[in-house]
Write a protein that holds these residues in place. Structure first.
Motif, PDB file in Angstrom:
ATOM      1  N   PHE A   1      19.390  40.568  37.303  1.00 12.49           N
ATOM      2  CA  PHE A   1      18.316  39.855  36.617  1.00 12.49           C
ATOM      3  C   PHE A   1      17.557  38.984  37.604  1.00 12.49           C
ATOM      4  O   PHE A   1      18.043  38.674  38.693  1.00 12.49           O
ATOM      5  N   ASP A   2      16.370  38.585  37.202  1.00 11.11           N
ATOM      6  CA  ASP A   2      15.635  37.602  38.000  1.00 11.11           C
ATOM      7  C   ASP A   2      16.228  36.210  37.788  1.00 11.11           C
ATOM      8  O   ASP A   2      16.363  35.427  38.731  1.00 11.11           O
ATOM      9  N   ASP A   3      16.553  35.910  36.532  1.00 13.00           N
ATOM     10  CA  ASP A   3      17.080  34.590  36.184  1.00 13.00           C
ATOM     11  C   ASP A   3      18.247  34.746  35.228  1.00 13.00           C
ATOM     12  O   ASP A   3      18.176  35.517  34.258  1.00 13.00           O
ATOM     13  N   ILE A   4      19.321  34.003  35.474  1.00 16.32           N
ATOM     14  CA  ILE A   4      20.422  33.898  34.528  1.00 16.32           C
ATOM     15  C   ILE A   4      20.470  32.461  34.034  1.00 16.32           C
ATOM     16  O   ILE A   4      20.511  31.523  34.838  1.00 16.32           O
ATOM     17  N   ILE A   5      20.454  32.303  32.716  1.00 19.34           N
ATOM     18  CA  ILE A   5      20.554  30.985  32.092  1.00 19.34           C
ATOM     19  C   ILE A   5      21.945  30.869  31.501  1.00 19.34           C
ATOM     20  O   ILE A   5      22.358  31.693  30.675  1.00 19.34           O
ATOM     21  N   ILE A   6      22.686  29.870  31.927  1.00 18.19           N
ATOM     22  CA  ILE A   6      24.057  29.660  31.467  1.00 18.19           C
ATOM     23  C   ILE A   6      24.028  28.696  30.293  1.00 18.19           C
ATOM     24  O   ILE A   6      23.803  27.501  30.464  1.00 18.19           O
ATOM     25  N   GLY A   7      24.213  29.204  29.091  1.00 17.14           N
ATOM     26  CA  GLY A   7      24.175  28.386  27.892  1.00 17.14           C
ATOM     27  C   GLY A   7      22.875  28.568  27.135  1.00 17.14           C
ATOM     28  O   GLY A   7      21.812  28.752  27.739  1.00 17.14           O
ATOM     29  N   SER A   8      22.975  28.536  25.804  1.00 17.45           N
ATOM     30  CA  SER A   8      21.792  28.790  24.980  1.00 17.45           C
ATOM     31  C   SER A   8      21.384  27.581  24.159  1.00 17.45           C
ATOM     32  O   SER A   8      20.906  27.709  23.039  1.00 17.45           O
ATOM     33  N   GLY A   9      21.603  26.363  24.703  1.00 15.33           N
ATOM     34  CA  GLY A   9      21.054  25.178  24.058  1.00 15.33           C
ATOM     35  C   GLY A   9      19.536  25.225  24.091  1.00 15.33           C
ATOM     36  O   GLY A   9      18.929  26.118  24.687  1.00 15.33           O
ATOM     37  N   MET A  10      18.897  24.251  23.473  1.00 13.04           N
ATOM     38  CA  MET A  10      17.451  24.316  23.312  1.00 13.04           C
ATOM     39  C   MET A  10      16.705  24.249  24.633  1.00 13.04           C
ATOM     40  O   MET A  10      15.650  24.875  24.792  1.00 13.04           O
ATOM     41  N   ALA A  11      17.224  23.525  25.615  1.00  9.34           N
ATOM     42  CA  ALA A  11      16.569  23.505  26.928  1.00  9.34           C
ATOM     43  C   ALA A  11      16.666  24.878  27.590  1.00  9.34           C
ATOM     44  O   ALA A  11      15.684  25.393  28.145  1.00  9.34           O
ATOM     45  N   GLY A  12      17.856  25.486  27.518  1.00  8.25           N
ATOM     46  CA  GLY A  12      18.030  26.799  28.107  1.00  8.25           C
ATOM     47  C   GLY A  12      17.198  27.868  27.429  1.00  8.25           C
ATOM     48  O   GLY A  12      16.571  28.705  28.093  1.00  8.25           O
ATOM     49  N   LEU A  13      17.165  27.854  26.089  1.00  8.95           N
ATOM     50  CA  LEU A  13      16.358  28.828  25.363  1.00  8.95           C
ATOM     51  C   LEU A  13      14.877  28.661  25.674  1.00  8.95           C
ATOM     52  O   LEU A  13      14.134  29.637  25.781  1.00  8.95           O
ATOM     53  N   THR A  14      14.442  27.411  25.808  1.00 10.15           N
ATOM     54  CA  THR A  14      13.030  27.150  26.089  1.00 10.15           C
ATOM     55  C   THR A  14      12.619  27.729  27.432  1.00 10.15           C
ATOM     56  O   THR A  14      11.645  28.483  27.533  1.00 10.15           O
ATOM     57  N   VAL A  15      13.346  27.395  28.487  1.00  9.04           N
ATOM     58  CA  VAL A  15      12.969  27.893  29.813  1.00  9.04           C
ATOM     59  C   VAL A  15      13.152  29.403  29.880  1.00  9.04           C
ATOM     60  O   VAL A  15      12.348  30.111  30.515  1.00  9.04           O
ATOM     61  N   ALA A  16      14.161  29.938  29.180  1.00  5.40           N
ATOM     62  CA  ALA A  16      14.373  31.391  29.170  1.00  5.40           C
ATOM     63  C   ALA A  16      13.201  32.107  28.507  1.00  5.40           C
ATOM     64  O   ALA A  16      12.705  33.119  29.019  1.00  5.40           O
ATOM     65  N   ALA A  17      12.757  31.596  27.362  1.00  9.88           N
ATOM     66  CA  ALA A  17      11.652  32.229  26.647  1.00  9.88           C
ATOM     67  C   ALA A  17      10.373  32.185  27.468  1.00  9.88           C
ATOM     68  O   ALA A  17       9.617  33.165  27.516  1.00  9.88           O
ATOM     69  N   LEU A  18      10.117  31.066  28.137  1.00 14.88           N
ATOM     70  CA  LEU A  18       8.903  30.945  28.948  1.00 14.88           C
ATOM     71  C   LEU A  18       8.959  31.869  30.161  1.00 14.88           C
ATOM     72  O   LEU A  18       7.956  32.515  30.513  1.00 14.88           O
ATOM     73  N   LEU A  19      10.104  31.956  30.804  1.00 11.37           N
ATOM     74  CA  LEU A  19      10.230  32.838  31.965  1.00 11.37           C
ATOM     75  C   LEU A  19      10.091  34.309  31.556  1.00 11.37           C
ATOM     76  O   LEU A  19       9.394  35.081  32.223  1.00 11.37           O
ATOM     77  N   ALA A  20      10.742  34.690  30.460  1.00  5.37           N
ATOM     78  CA  ALA A  20      10.636  36.069  29.994  1.00  5.37           C
ATOM     79  C   ALA A  20       9.202  36.388  29.590  1.00  5.37           C
ATOM     80  O   ALA A  20       8.685  37.483  29.877  1.00  5.37           O
TER      81      ALA A  20
END
Length: 508
Positions: free
Chosen positions: A4-23
């Motif tokens: 992957f380009d980015d791995i986010i460890i944990g799906s709290g709201m901060a992680g989901l936010t940055v993950a959604a924006l990056l995707a």
């Protein structure tokens, strides 16, 4: 090539936010969640026909032009995720020794109500609200997104010097300075459960930020929290090459001493390795450092030096054959304090482990939105929370499960006695579903160190310039969560947005 380009460890709201924006920006993103549900403390769990949000009850920054609305708009899902505004004439009701005070939207309106009720205290009240306005304005300038910051706005914020002057003040320091009477101290700090500290211990600046942000509007997701969280996860999953993986617990971050080189996860009892060009941890920063080896984080020592917030004792009730609106509830929250000395109440509960007369937060999500999905038609939900000490419950659960359950029962029954006597007579007759959680539950289900609710405690000591997302000593590892940022849904979303902006600048 990395998985992957980015791995986010944990799906709290901060992680989901940055993950959604990056995707959304074309990155191949993997969100790894150890639990069987996404959202961190905003996750929803199901018990038979009832669904309860773990710990979130109301949020701010959902209005047009504010951070959560802007995020959803950027992702193209704003219309699919509407919010309901809680009663602007009193979104929080503060009850001190039986006297109820409504907190409206509009600080001028709130000031007017208090001055009419306490005319002898007009001077300290006006000085308090004047300072709130000044500090709020300066904090807003300092918290502008990077692309809106300029030397002029920074100078404007610093020129007043108020933020710097009050940086180490507690709310009680201000009360003492103003000569605020005891009853008003309790009313003005009536939302202190939102930061889980009494006036003596909470950062004045944090108190100002919370009060003024909720003043702009308190909101609840129209289709409830699970829909909101699922919409963010969906924004990740719909992008090619991006995934959200549940029950994937990271047990090691591999490193060559300069960069993270991979992670190992446990899923379905098996271990597997995943790689990415960049790693973003939505976990607690200290816990993240342990996964990679603390020796690699010497440069982050100051950032990793903090104490945790306390946890909560929480009850989730499904009620039948009753309308809570007939008992003083509605599109607002109720905060109950047995007397006006909030410092003593917190000491009783956290230091003396005495929850015989606790403060209580009472929320009624089925009265915040009439959309179905939380319970059977005609039923209602009440969620109740208060502060308690993690160590006591963790020790009981580890050493004597029977004693742990008996302590939970004792506190639960005492809280129901209070609600029966002060709010809803014969409430036990209407309970058809009941779930009780402690800080030990938080540690177990949400991987919250010491069962904390808000990451690092929101005291002046932990409210310095380091409370923001940051690149760790490992060059391609970033931290973002309630400690590397701020707690609350809006605080975590804001941290995720801020990190995305920083990563986007680095990429350019």
């Amino acid at each position: 090539m990395s998985d992957f380009d980015d791995i986010i460890i944990g799906s709290g709201m901060a992680g989901l936010t940055v993950a959604a924006l990056l995707a959304n920006n074309g990155r191949r993103v993997a969100v790894l969640e150890a639990h069987d549900a996404i959202g961190g403390y905003a996750h929803t769990f199901k018990m038979k026909d009832y669904r309860f949000c773990a710990q979130v009850h109301y949020i701010f920054n959902c209005g047009e032009g504010e951070s959560i609305h802007n995020l959803l708009t950027k992702l193209g899902i704003a219309e699919a995720v509407p919010f309901v505004r809680l009663d602007p004439e009193g979104f929080d009701h503060i009850v001190v020794a039986g006297d109820r005070f409504r907190i409206p939207n509009g600080l001028t309106k709130f000031l007017g109500r208090l001055v009419r009720k306490f005319p002898e205290s007009e001077q300290p009240l006006r000085r308090y609200f004047d300072l709130l306005a000044i500090l709020s304005s300066e904090l807003e300038q300092l918290n502008l997104p990077a692309n809106r910051l300029s030397l002029a706005t920074i100078r404007a914020a610093i020129r007043g010097r108020h933020v710097l002057y009050y940086l180490k003040w507690t709310l009680e320091d201000l009360y003492d300075h103003l000569g605020m009477p005891p009853k008003l101290r309790a009313i003005l700090a009536g939302q202190c459960g939102d930061y889980l500290l009494p006036p003596r211990d909470v950062s004045l600046l944090l108190h100002v930020a919370l009060v003024t942000l909720y003043d702009r509007g308190a909101y609840y997701p129209k289709h409830h929290y699970a829909h909101f969280v699922d919409a963010l996860a969906g924004a990740v999953k719909r992008q090619p090459g991006s995934v959200v993986l549940l029950e994937h617990e990271v047990n090691k971050i591999e490193t060559d001493g300069v960069r993270a080189t991979g992670i190992t996860v446990i899923t379905a009892g098996n271990e597997k390795r995943l790689t990415a060009g960049r790693y973003i941890s939505n976990m607690d920063p200290r816990q993240t450092a342990l996964l990679a080896g603390a020796q690699h984080f010497e440069k982050d020592r100051e950032r990793l030096d903090y104490d945790y917030s306390c946890g909560t004792f929480t009850m989730y009730l499904g009620l039948r054959g009753i309308d809570l609106r007939e008992h003083g509830f509605g599109s607002f929250n109720v905060w109950r304090y047995p007397h006006e000395d909030l410092n003593r109440i917190y000491d009783d509960q956290l230091l003396r482990h005495d929850l015989s007369n606790p403060w209580l937060f009472l929320s009624t999500p089925t009265l915040h939105s009439d959309e179905p999905g939380l319970c059977p038609p005609g039923d209602q939900i009440m969620e109740i929370a208060t502060a308690c000490d993690y160590a006591r419950f963790a020790t009981l659960r580890r050493d004597d499960r029977r004693a742990y359950n008996l302590e939970k029962k004792k506190i639960r029954e005492r809280i129901l006695d209070i609600i029966d006597a002060e709010y809803v007579p014969n409430i036990r007759k209407h309970i058809v579903m009941r779930v009780t959680g402690t800080p030990a539950s938080n540690a177990r289900f949400c991987r919250a160190p010491e069962g904390n609710s808000y990451g690092a405690a929101l005291s002046p000591r932990n409210m310095g310039v380091h409370r923001r997302p940051f690149r760790a000593s490992l060059d391609n590892l970033w931290m973002v969560n309630a400690t590397a940022g701020f707690p609350s849904v809006a605080g975590a979303v804001g941290a995720g947005i801020r990190l995305y902006e920083e990563l986007s600048r680095d990429h350019v």
